[in-house]
Design a protein around this motif. Structure first.
Motif, short mmCIF file in Angstrom:
data_model
loop_
_atom_site.label_atom_id
_atom_site.label_comp_id
_atom_site.label_asym_id
_atom_site.label_seq_id
_atom_site.Cartn_x
_atom_site.Cartn_y
_atom_site.Cartn_z
N VAL A 289 0.84 -1.20 0.00
CA VAL A 289 0.00 0.00 0.00
C VAL A 289 0.87 1.25 0.00
O VAL A 289 0.59 2.23 -0.70
CB VAL A 289 -0.96 -0.02 1.20
N MET A 290 1.97 1.23 0.78
CA MET A 290 2.88 2.37 0.80
C MET A 290 3.52 2.58 -0.57
O MET A 290 3.74 3.72 -1.00
CB MET A 290 3.96 2.17 1.85
N ALA A 291 3.80 1.49 -1.27
CA ALA A 291 4.35 1.62 -2.62
C ALA A 291 3.35 2.30 -3.55
O ALA A 291 3.72 3.15 -4.37
CB ALA A 291 4.73 0.24 -3.16
N ASP A 292 2.05 1.94 -3.43
CA ASP A 292 1.01 2.62 -4.22
C ASP A 292 0.92 4.10 -3.86
O ASP A 292 0.74 4.95 -4.74
CB ASP A 292 -0.34 1.95 -3.99
N ILE A 293 1.05 4.41 -2.58
CA ILE A 293 0.98 5.81 -2.15
C ILE A 293 2.13 6.61 -2.75
O ILE A 293 1.94 7.74 -3.24
CB ILE A 293 1.00 5.89 -0.60
N ARG A 294 3.32 6.03 -2.77
CA ARG A 294 4.46 6.73 -3.36
C ARG A 294 4.25 6.94 -4.86
O ARG A 294 4.57 8.01 -5.40
CB ARG A 294 5.75 5.95 -3.12
N ARG A 295 3.71 5.92 -5.56
CA ARG A 295 3.47 6.07 -6.99
C ARG A 295 2.40 7.13 -7.26
O ARG A 295 2.52 7.93 -8.21
CB ARG A 295 3.05 4.72 -7.59
N ILE A 296 1.33 7.14 -6.46
CA ILE A 296 0.28 8.15 -6.65
C ILE A 296 0.83 9.55 -6.41
O ILE A 296 0.56 10.49 -7.17
CB ILE A 296 -0.91 7.86 -5.71
N ALA A 297 1.63 9.72 -5.36
CA ALA A 297 2.22 11.03 -5.07
C ALA A 297 3.12 11.48 -6.21
O ALA A 297 3.10 12.65 -6.61
CB ALA A 297 3.00 10.96 -3.75
N THR A 298 3.91 10.55 -6.76
CA THR A 298 4.76 10.89 -7.90
C THR A 298 3.92 11.28 -9.11
O THR A 298 4.24 12.24 -9.83
CB THR A 298 5.66 9.70 -8.25
N GLY A 299 2.83 10.54 -9.35
CA GLY A 299 1.95 10.85 -10.46
C GLY A 299 1.29 12.21 -10.31
O GLY A 299 1.14 12.95 -11.29
N LEU A 300 0.87 12.55 -9.09
CA LEU A 300 0.26 13.86 -8.87
C LEU A 300 1.27 14.97 -9.12
O LEU A 300 0.92 16.01 -9.70
CB LEU A 300 -0.28 13.94 -7.44
N ASP A 301 2.51 14.78 -8.70
CA ASP A 301 3.55 15.77 -8.97
C ASP A 301 3.73 15.97 -10.47
O ASP A 301 3.82 17.10 -10.96
CB ASP A 301 4.87 15.32 -8.35
N THR A 302 3.78 14.85 -11.19
CA THR A 302 3.97 14.92 -12.64
C THR A 302 2.78 15.61 -13.31
O THR A 302 2.95 16.42 -14.23
CB THR A 302 4.16 13.51 -13.22
N ALA A 303 1.57 15.29 -12.86
CA ALA A 303 0.37 15.91 -13.44
C ALA A 303 0.37 17.41 -13.22
O ALA A 303 0.01 18.18 -14.11
CB ALA A 303 -0.87 15.26 -12.85
N VAL A 304 0.74 17.84 -12.02
CA VAL A 304 0.80 19.28 -11.74
C VAL A 304 1.88 19.95 -12.59
O VAL A 304 1.69 21.03 -13.14
CB VAL A 304 1.05 19.51 -10.24
N ALA A 305 3.04 19.28 -12.73
CA ALA A 305 4.13 19.86 -13.52
C ALA A 305 3.75 20.00 -14.99
O ALA A 305 4.17 20.95 -15.66
CB ALA A 305 5.38 18.99 -13.38
N ARG A 306 2.96 19.07 -15.51
CA ARG A 306 2.56 19.12 -16.92
C ARG A 306 1.34 19.99 -17.16
O ARG A 306 0.93 20.18 -18.30
CB ARG A 306 2.28 17.70 -17.43
N GLY A 307 0.74 20.50 -16.11
CA GLY A 307 -0.44 21.32 -16.26
C GLY A 307 -1.73 20.55 -16.40
O GLY A 307 -2.79 21.14 -16.65
N ALA A 308 -1.67 19.22 -16.24
CA ALA A 308 -2.88 18.42 -16.32
C ALA A 308 -3.72 18.54 -15.06
O ALA A 308 -4.89 18.12 -15.03
CB ALA A 308 -2.52 16.95 -16.56
N LEU A 309 -3.15 19.11 -14.02
CA LEU A 309 -3.85 19.24 -12.74
C LEU A 309 -3.37 20.52 -12.08
O LEU A 309 -2.16 20.75 -11.97
CB LEU A 309 -3.55 18.02 -11.85
N THR A 310 -4.28 21.35 -11.65
CA THR A 310 -3.93 22.59 -10.97
C THR A 310 -3.94 22.39 -9.47
O THR A 310 -4.43 21.38 -8.96
CB THR A 310 -4.90 23.72 -11.36
#
Length: 486
Positions: free
Chosen positions: A92-113
């Motif tokens: 579960v912690m591995a999933d949390i780390r992947r989700i956090a990384t994905g959210l960072d990437t989405a914000v950096a690409r402008g897909a998420l504000t």
């Protein structure tokens, strides 16, 4: 600011401090270098060290401790309901780390504000689709509590990164200013610089020791966990190796130990005579021209990747032994066998034996050869009765070092000997070794909570003890030899 930029900023500031410190020391001495205790470069090095070293140490320590703190903080948000059947808190912690990384990437690409991120919920938005759009794949649906933990993980990581940047830069600036204020013509800058270099050399020389200690502690810790789940007597004296991840496993090391020693014995049986004869020829009979050609050609064998040897065993040597020996004699039908792996591994070990033995034979004093010839002995008699007995300790050390290399080999055994754990004397049957089973037990998505996975560490510790014993014995023999002839 990420860690890389922080480190570059610290190094840039320290480099500036080097030139400023050098100029300041000269200015304090009125431009006359004779008024300084040390050369100007030492004053610059002092400023560089006081600026960079404390800040970089804090940066490294922060980077090591930050993930532990964040995961401990986030793990309290995970409830037993968040852990699906067959999963674990670590997954579960591995999933949390992947989700956090994905959210960072989405914000950096402008897909998420930032506003969207604060209102993002697992119920209202397809989080998996959003993460898949930035290259992050999840095996299951995202629960609300897991998403909340991922957002907390991301926020805490970002906050701590910013705090680290501020703290490290402030420490570097403080070191810069304080070191400049300490500069005086009578300041012993050379002593400070040389002490720092000495500490660096001590640290570099301690890397091997610290690495060995870390390996031992990790193996011992996980092995203790294994023996807490599985009987030590069954492991050390069991005659069957049959891991079953659903329970009821037989985890006896004896078949694996037998396969390891058997393959190594066959390899040494092939490599030692050939390597020793090569060394005798090159050192006693070959001309200088032949030696300059043959010795590098033999040593090329040590530079061939083991995967290439494995392919050679699988495609060429294995089928040849099967078609011309195993099947006609009725001793086997498989191209994977102890003899296949042993012969190919023996080819790989030839340069280990020949090069070390050649050096040892050349180290025998020429006066011993001259004395033998003066008594009327022939060259072959001198080799057999004088040179080889004198070089015997070093030759034995070379053989033991080659044996240590053979015991730790993996790829050749995987592709040449097979994966069957059995107790058999037939060299044309498939067998396996400890190193192969270590790889197989740790391959795939494994959780370090079952004896079938933890047994790899027990196998590794056993192999470490055997190899370490051989290395210590070899080094003792070689050292004794060197004391005698140097």
């Amino acid at each position: 600011m990420n860690a890389g930029l922080v480190i570059l900023a610290v190094i840039a500031l320290a480099t500036l401090g080097y030139f400023v410190g050098r100029a300041r020391a000269l200015a304090k001495a009125g431009g006359d270098i004779r008024g300084l205790h040390s050369l100007p470069n030492y004053y610059g090095q002092t400023v560089f060290l006081f600026t960079a070293v404390p800040a970089l140490l804090v940066c490294v320590g922060w980077l090591l401790l930050q993930p532990l703190y964040v995961e401990h903080r986030v793990s309290d948000m995970i409830t037993p309901a968040d852990i699906a059947e067959g999963s674990s808190q670590s997954l579960v912690m591995a999933d949390i780390r992947r989700i956090a990384t994905g959210l960072d990437t989405a914000v950096a690409r402008g897909a998420l504000t930032g506003a969207d991120l604060s209102s993002l919920s697992a119920d209202a938005t397809d989080v998996r689709a959003l993460l898949a759009g930035v290259g992050v794949a999840l095996a299951s649906e995202v629960k609300g509590s897991v998403l909340a933990a991922a957002k907390e993980y991301r926020a805490a990581t970002a906050t701590l990164k910013m705090a680290m940047s501020v703290v490290v830069i402030l420490i570097a600036l403080a070191g810069f200013v304080l070191s400049l204020r300490r500069l005086r013509p009578d300041f012993r800058a050379r002593n400070v610089s040389e002490t720092a270099i000495k500490a660096l050399l001590i640290l570099a020389s301690s890397v091997a020791i610290l690495t060995t200690v870390g390996i031992i502690f990790s193996l011992v810790f996980e092995t203790a966990n294994f023996f807490g789940l599985h009987s030590a007597a069954d492991f050390f004296f069991g005659l069957t190796w049959n891991p079953q991840f659903r329970g009821g496993s037989d985890l006896g090391i004896l078949p694996l130990l037998w396969g390891t020693l058997y393959v190594s014995f066959v390899a040494l049986l092939f490599a030692v005579p050939i390597g020793l004869l090569v060394a005798i020829y090159l050192s006693e009979y070959a001309s200088n021209r032949v030696r300059t050609i043959v010795k590098p050609a033999v040593e090329i064998l040590a530079g061939i990747p083991t995967i290439v040897y494995g392919l050679f065993a699988l495609i060429t040597v294995g089928p040849l032994l099967r078609d011309y020996f195993a099947q006609p004699l009725g001793l086997g039908t498989s191209s994977s066998s102890v003899l296949t792996a042993g012969l190919v591994m023996g080819v790989m070990l030839i340069p280990f034996v020949s090069s070390l033995s050649d050096d040892v034979i050349n180290a025998v004093p020429q006066s011993m050869r001259d004395g033998s010839y003066g008594l009327g002995a022939t060259q072959s008699e001198t080799v057999k009765q004088v040179i080889l007995p004198a070089a015997l300790p070093g030759i034995v050390g070379a053989i033991l070092l080659a044996a240590s290399r053979a015991i730790g080999e993996t790829m050749i055994v995987v592709m040449g000997a097979g994966a069957a754990a059995k107790l058999s004397l037939n060299p044309l049957e498939a067998m396996t070794t400890i190193t192969v089973k270590i790889v197989s037990q740790l391959t795939g998505d494994t959780e370090f909570a079952s004896p079938e996975t933890l047994v790899a560490f027990a196998l590794g510790l056993s192999l470490f003890v055997v190899t370490l014993g051989l290395n210590v014995l070899a080094l003792y023999i070689v050292r004794k030899y060197r004391e005698q002839y140097e």
